[in-house]
Design a protein around this motif. Structure first.
Motif, PDB file in Angstrom:
ATOM      1  N   GLU A  72     -52.346  -9.926 -23.628  1.00 47.66           N
ATOM      2  CA  GLU A  72     -53.609 -10.318 -23.002  1.00 47.66           C
ATOM      3  C   GLU A  72     -54.338  -9.094 -22.451  1.00 47.66           C
ATOM      4  O   GLU A  72     -55.565  -8.976 -22.586  1.00 47.66           O
ATOM      5  N   ARG A  84     -58.109  -7.719 -23.465  1.00 51.47           N
ATOM      6  CA  ARG A  84     -59.160  -7.458 -22.475  1.00 51.47           C
ATOM      7  C   ARG A  84     -59.608  -6.000 -22.514  1.00 51.47           C
ATOM      8  O   ARG A  84     -60.796  -5.701 -22.422  1.00 51.47           O
ATOM      9  N   THR A 123     -60.318 -13.782 -17.842  1.00 51.17           N
ATOM     10  CA  THR A 123     -60.144 -12.367 -18.154  1.00 51.17           C
ATOM     11  C   THR A 123     -60.143 -11.511 -16.907  1.00 51.17           C
ATOM     12  O   THR A 123     -59.682 -10.378 -16.927  1.00 51.17           O
ATOM     13  N   SER A 162     -61.873 -11.497 -24.442  1.00 51.72           N
ATOM     14  CA  SER A 162     -61.659 -12.392 -23.303  1.00 51.72           C
ATOM     15  C   SER A 162     -60.665 -13.472 -23.683  1.00 51.72           C
ATOM     16  O   SER A 162     -60.447 -13.756 -24.863  1.00 51.72           O
ATOM     17  N   GLY A 214     -67.318 -11.662 -19.466  1.00 52.85           N
ATOM     18  CA  GLY A 214     -66.579 -11.176 -20.627  1.00 52.85           C
ATOM     19  C   GLY A 214     -66.513 -12.166 -21.762  1.00 52.85           C
ATOM     20  O   GLY A 214     -66.171 -11.786 -22.874  1.00 52.85           O
ATOM     21  N   ARG A 234     -62.926 -10.493 -15.746  1.00 50.19           N
ATOM     22  CA  ARG A 234     -64.095  -9.658 -15.945  1.00 50.19           C
ATOM     23  C   ARG A 234     -65.313 -10.569 -15.996  1.00 50.19           C
ATOM     24  O   ARG A 234     -65.385 -11.468 -16.816  1.00 50.19           O
TER      25      ARG A 234
END
Length: 320
Positions: free
Chosen positions: A143, A147, A6, A152, A11, A8
């Protein structure tokens, strides 16, 4: 072993829904769920760019999909959404493009056809302005939507839905052909599609001519940076290697419609296995051991893109 892709940190933790499958059905379903407030993880064995969805020529049209009683509503819901997304083609990958369905007649289609705007029936077929989706761009956009809503996307291969059920109360099955072994569902089978990518010699409109009784189809779709030529519809054919003879035949069929295609430089070959199901699309919930729920959303045949949002909303309704 999973990999959080992700971008992140952290996540992937704490989801209440895991969507298994990262093609257009899985990502659209995950987007709908995440934007409705669910904490969602997508588990995909491959990056979206390596899924069957990425190979799709991706013209909106209900093709090789059942059951007819539901396909129209799912398709129209997706159509209206794509029409909105077409206002931002570079971002979403969706454009509205004119073209011809040769040999089609409105009377032979379902009631959904009466909801289409601007269709002109000619002696040759149906002229329409329809969404044409650049799938690599669209999948990346989906995607990002997942997110942005707090979800994720992870690389993960599973041998059983129990693995996902151990980490989330609800599991959504968007595994396409993978459902044949994972469910298991012996009615799931591939319909092989081979494509040829060429430099576009200046063609701006799409064209299709398909005989449902034949494994050969003829179509070309002008996508950014390429013209996509097709195609084939080989039932129960698992071969993912492009066949040179088939490629030559595809080019020849398309060149009979637009002769300049014969001189276009070939820049690539693609094969995708459409995830058909004998009984048609399955959107259904069943209990999992331990009190969880497994929601199925698979069997979309040759119209996964066409019904993506409609089926995602139907599956999300079962999630609750």
């Amino acid at each position: 072993m999973s990999e959080d892709v992700t971008g992140r940190g952290g996540g992937a933790a704490g989801a209440d829904v895991i969507v298994v499958g990262g093609g257009v059905s899985g990502l659209t379903t995950a987007m709908v769920l995440a934007e409705r407030g669910h904490r969602v993880r997508v588990w995909s064995a491959a990056p979206s760019s390596a899924t069957t969805s990425a190979v799709a020529g991706a013209l909106w049209w209900p093709y090789r999909i059942e059951p007819q009683d539901w396909v129209g509503d799912w398709s129209l819901a997706s159509l209206r959404w794509y029409e909105e997304l077409a206002a931002r083609p570079r971002e979403t990958g969706v454009r509205l493009v004119d073209g011809m369905h040769r040999g089609e007649r409105l009377a032979a289609l379902g009631p959904w056809a009466g909801q289409l705007d601007g269709v002109v029936e000619t002696a040759e077929g149906l002229r329409c302005r329809l969404p044409l989706i650049d799938m690599p761009v669209h999948l990346e956009w989906l995607e990002r939507r997942v997110r942005a809503a707090g979800g994720s996307v992870e690389r993960r291969t599973i041998a059983s839905f129990d693995e996902a059920a151990a980490e989330a109360r609800t599991v959504v099955n968007c595994t396409g052909l993978g459902a044949r072994e994972l469910v298991p569902d012996s009615g799931v089978r591939p319909v092989r599609g081979q494509l040829v990518l060429v430099e576009n010699p200046g063609i701006e409109e799409w064209f299709t001519e398909a005989d449902p009784a034949s494994s050969e189809t003829t179509y070309f779709f002008p996508q950014p940076g390429r013209l996509v030529l097709g195609g084939t519809a080989g039932a129960d054919d698992w071969d993912t290697v492009p066949d040179p003879r088939t490629a030559r035949e595809i080019v020849a069929r398309c060149a009979r419609i637009r002769p300049e295609i014969a001189r276009a430089r070939v820049i690539g070959h693609r094969v995708g296995l459409r995830p058909a199901r004998d009984a048609g699309v399955r959107i259904e919930a069943e209990p999992l051991p331990g009190g969880g729920r497994l929601v199925h959303n698979y069997g979309h045949g040759g119209a996964g893109v066409t019904v993506a949002l409609g089926c995602a909303e139907a599956a999300a309704h079962l999630v609750g």
